[in-house]
Design a protein around this motif. Structure first.
Motif, PDB file in Angstrom:
ATOM      1  N   GLY A  37       0.795  -1.212   0.000  1.00 55.69           N
ATOM      2  CA  GLY A  37       0.000   0.000   0.000  1.00 55.69           C
ATOM      3  C   GLY A  37       0.829   1.263   0.000  1.00 55.69           C
ATOM      4  O   GLY A  37       0.333   2.338   0.356  1.00 55.69           O
ATOM      5  N   GLU A  38       2.093   1.147  -0.415  1.00 57.30           N
ATOM      6  CA  GLU A  38       3.008   2.278  -0.405  1.00 57.30           C
ATOM      7  C   GLU A  38       3.582   2.509  -1.800  1.00 57.30           C
ATOM      8  O   GLU A  38       3.601   1.614  -2.641  1.00 57.30           O
ATOM      9  CB  GLU A  38       4.159   2.036   0.574  1.00 57.30           C
ATOM     10  N   VAL A  39       4.081   3.734  -2.011  1.00 59.17           N
ATOM     11  CA  VAL A  39       4.710   4.137  -3.268  1.00 59.17           C
ATOM     12  C   VAL A  39       6.189   4.393  -3.003  1.00 59.17           C
ATOM     13  O   VAL A  39       6.545   5.031  -1.998  1.00 59.17           O
ATOM     14  CB  VAL A  39       4.045   5.400  -3.836  1.00 59.17           C
ATOM     15  N   TYR A  40       7.031   3.906  -3.907  1.00 60.20           N
ATOM     16  CA  TYR A  40       8.481   4.034  -3.730  1.00 60.20           C
ATOM     17  C   TYR A  40       9.108   4.587  -5.008  1.00 60.20           C
ATOM     18  O   TYR A  40       8.884   4.054  -6.097  1.00 60.20           O
ATOM     19  CB  TYR A  40       9.109   2.674  -3.416  1.00 60.20           C
ATOM     20  N   ASN A  41       9.916   5.644  -4.862  1.00 59.78           N
ATOM     21  CA  ASN A  41      10.733   6.087  -5.982  1.00 59.78           C
ATOM     22  C   ASN A  41      11.775   5.025  -6.280  1.00 59.78           C
ATOM     23  O   ASN A  41      12.487   4.581  -5.368  1.00 59.78           O
ATOM     24  CB  ASN A  41      11.462   7.395  -5.647  1.00 59.78           C
ATOM     25  N   LEU A  42      11.879   4.631  -7.543  1.00 60.18           N
ATOM     26  CA  LEU A  42      12.903   3.679  -7.978  1.00 60.18           C
ATOM     27  C   LEU A  42      13.874   4.439  -8.867  1.00 60.18           C
ATOM     28  O   LEU A  42      13.584   4.719 -10.039  1.00 60.18           O
ATOM     29  CB  LEU A  42      12.270   2.498  -8.714  1.00 60.18           C
ATOM     30  N   CYS A  43      15.019   4.792  -8.300  1.00 58.72           N
ATOM     31  CA  CYS A  43      15.938   5.698  -8.988  1.00 58.72           C
ATOM     32  C   CYS A  43      17.332   5.569  -8.386  1.00 58.72           C
ATOM     33  O   CYS A  43      17.515   4.986  -7.315  1.00 58.72           O
ATOM     34  CB  CYS A  43      15.444   7.138  -8.862  1.00 58.72           C
ATOM     35  N   SER A  44      18.295   6.152  -9.076  1.00 61.16           N
ATOM     36  CA  SER A  44      19.671   6.128  -8.588  1.00 61.16           C
ATOM     37  C   SER A  44      19.926   7.211  -7.560  1.00 61.16           C
ATOM     38  O   SER A  44      20.854   7.121  -6.757  1.00 61.16           O
ATOM     39  CB  SER A  44      20.647   6.312  -9.764  1.00 61.16           C
ATOM     40  N   GLN A  74      15.055  14.230 -10.639  1.00 62.31           N
ATOM     41  CA  GLN A  74      16.004  13.505  -9.803  1.00 62.31           C
ATOM     42  C   GLN A  74      15.257  13.023  -8.576  1.00 62.31           C
ATOM     43  O   GLN A  74      14.604  13.805  -7.887  1.00 62.31           O
ATOM     44  CB  GLN A  74      17.170  14.399  -9.388  1.00 62.31           C
ATOM     45  N   GLY A  75      15.335  11.748  -8.319  1.00 64.45           N
ATOM     46  CA  GLY A  75      14.551  11.174  -7.245  1.00 64.45           C
ATOM     47  C   GLY A  75      15.296  11.030  -5.932  1.00 64.45           C
ATOM     48  O   GLY A  75      16.522  10.928  -5.897  1.00 64.45           O
ATOM     49  N   ASP A  76      14.534  11.014  -4.864  1.00 63.26           N
ATOM     50  CA  ASP A  76      15.028  10.665  -3.543  1.00 63.26           C
ATOM     51  C   ASP A  76      14.666   9.199  -3.313  1.00 63.26           C
ATOM     52  O   ASP A  76      13.487   8.847  -3.248  1.00 63.26           O
ATOM     53  CB  ASP A  76      14.360  11.559  -2.499  1.00 63.26           C
ATOM     54  N   ASN A  77      15.657   8.334  -3.213  1.00 68.46           N
ATOM     55  CA  ASN A  77      15.389   6.898  -3.067  1.00 68.46           C
ATOM     56  C   ASN A  77      15.543   6.413  -1.634  1.00 68.46           C
ATOM     57  O   ASN A  77      15.646   5.204  -1.382  1.00 68.46           O
ATOM     58  CB  ASN A  77      16.267   6.071  -4.013  1.00 68.46           C
ATOM     59  N   SER A  78      15.538   7.320  -0.664  1.00 72.17           N
ATOM     60  CA  SER A  78      15.782   6.927   0.721  1.00 72.17           C
ATOM     61  C   SER A  78      14.697   6.001   1.261  1.00 72.17           C
ATOM     62  O   SER A  78      14.983   5.095   2.049  1.00 72.17           O
ATOM     63  CB  SER A  78      15.915   8.165   1.613  1.00 72.17           C
ATOM     64  N   LYS A  79      13.444   6.181   0.830  1.00 72.37           N
ATOM     65  CA  LYS A  79      12.367   5.312   1.297  1.00 72.37           C
ATOM     66  C   LYS A  79      12.584   3.881   0.816  1.00 72.37           C
ATOM     67  O   LYS A  79      12.408   2.915   1.574  1.00 72.37           O
ATOM     68  CB  LYS A  79      11.016   5.843   0.810  1.00 72.37           C
ATOM     69  N   LEU A  80      12.990   3.726  -0.442  1.00 70.90           N
ATOM     70  CA  LEU A  80      13.294   2.406  -0.992  1.00 70.90           C
ATOM     71  C   LEU A  80      14.470   1.772  -0.261  1.00 70.90           C
ATOM     72  O   LEU A  80      14.428   0.593   0.107  1.00 70.90           O
ATOM     73  CB  LEU A  80      13.599   2.540  -2.487  1.00 70.90           C
ATOM     74  N   ARG A  81      15.522   2.536  -0.031  1.00 69.87           N
ATOM     75  CA  ARG A  81      16.701   2.005   0.657  1.00 69.87           C
ATOM     76  C   ARG A  81      16.348   1.531   2.065  1.00 69.87           C
ATOM     77  O   ARG A  81      16.770   0.452   2.496  1.00 69.87           O
ATOM     78  CB  ARG A  81      17.780   3.088   0.737  1.00 69.87           C
ATOM     79  N   GLN A  82      15.578   2.344   2.775  1.00 71.73           N
ATOM     80  CA  GLN A  82      15.236   2.000   4.158  1.00 71.73           C
ATOM     81  C   GLN A  82      14.355   0.756   4.227  1.00 71.73           C
ATOM     82  O   GLN A  82      14.478  -0.054   5.150  1.00 71.73           O
ATOM     83  CB  GLN A  82      14.546   3.189   4.819  1.00 71.73           C
TER      84      GLN A  82
END
Length: 320
Positions: free
Chosen positions: A238-245, A284-292
């Motif tokens: 139920g969440e959205v994640y930026n997928l980016c470098s 340019q994306g923030d990928n911190s949510k994906l990383r965490q």
């Protein structure tokens, strides 16, 4: 565990299949259209079970999911080119919005316990003030193309199916993905294809380009494949994640990399037909949510990407 990939003939789909084949105890199924280019999946023959069909056909999707009964679904099939959406907006909406709805409804009826990934896009953000970069998932959606609108609608449908029916759905807003096996509409592909054609003596030594000032966030397909698997295995639904470098590269700087890695000198020339009605200055994306959520990190940088794509096109032209 059974895995289903839609859009297998696309580069993300084939690289995802490559990655999944390295993991134990997976039975991989894939959806392809009969008219899609089979070359990107030739190496998967005998390793993946292929099913023919189209996501715009609701009956076919319902039948497919009842037959396969997948535990994991990666929905990648789409009309994925923003530039093409200006010429074919209705087709884009049907494929991306209605096609996603067909998948979700088939999941709800046939395999409501499955974990589902829905691929959406950074184009949903539209034009972003440089002060708001890097872009977080909380940033407002203001899509600047029919493609972006179609994916915003697909995302909302996906989250609605999670909220209304309890489906385990994870959405990615994918920034630019690139590498071998991709079509020739992506900017890096067009530059590398032109260079390979020039090196092969099949074109004059001129590279035709569009707007070189935009900055884009590029990830290699191999990095993307790892992220997608980790998202379905580890990330909350139920969440959205930026997928980016998380790194933005100016398009003109990519042209210079292609020139540097090229084997012959070329002229770079502006082609007005390659300019878009709307071109976001920076994505340019923030990928911190994906990383965490997953522990993922990108591993492949721009220089390697350009070298791999150049070699891909050189092989196509028989000069590798």
């Amino acid at each position: 565990m059974r895995v289903l990939i839609t859009g297998i003939t696309g580069p993300v789909g084939s690289f995802l299949a490559d990655y999944l084949l390295t993991l134990p105890n997976l039975e991989i199924h894939a959806l392809k259209r009969w008219r899609s280019d089979p070359r990107p999946i030739e190496h998967l023959q005998g390793k993946v079970t292929f099913h023919e069909g189209d996501i715009e056909d609701a009956f076919a999707m319902a039948t497919l999911l009842r037959r396969v009964l997948p535990d994991r679904i990666f929905h990648l099939a789409a009309q994925s080119y923003p530039s093409a959406s200006w010429d074919a907006p209705v087709t884009t909406l049907r494929a991306n919005t209605e096609g996603t709805l067909n998948i979700l409804e088939a999941v709800r009826v046939a395999v409501p316990q499955a974990r589902v990934h829905i691929a959406c896009t950074s184009a949903q953000y539209g034009i972003v003030n440089p002060a708001d970069v890097p872009i977080k998932e909380s940033h407002p959606l203001r899509p600047g193309s029919p493609y972006g609108v179609s994916k915003a609608a697909a995302e909302m449908l996906s989250l609605q199916y999670h909220q209304s029916y309890g489906l385990h759905v994870v959405v990615t807003r994918s920034f630019n993905h690139v590498g071998p096996r991709q079509g020739d509409r992506c900017s890096i592909q067009t530059f590398c294809q032109q260079m390979a054609a020039i090196e092969a003596g099949q074109s004059e030594p001129v590279m035709h380009v569009g707007n070189l000032e935009p900055q884009r966030d590029f990830s290699h397909f191999s990095d993307v494949a790892r992220a997608l698997w980790l998202l379905l295995e580890k990330a909350p639904a139920g969440e959205v994640y930026n997928l980016c470098s998380g790194v933005a590269t100016r398009i003109g700087d990519i042209v210079e990399l292609v020139r540097r890695f090229g084997r012959v000198p070329i002229e770079v020339r502006l082609d007005p037909s390659r300019l878009r009605p709307v071109d976001e200055p920076i994505l340019q994306g923030d990928n911190s949510k994906l990383r965490q959520a997953t522990g993922w990190e990108p591993q492949i940088g721009m220089e390697q990407i350009v070298q791999e794509v150049l070699d891909f096109w050189r092989e196509r032209y028989g000069i590798l």
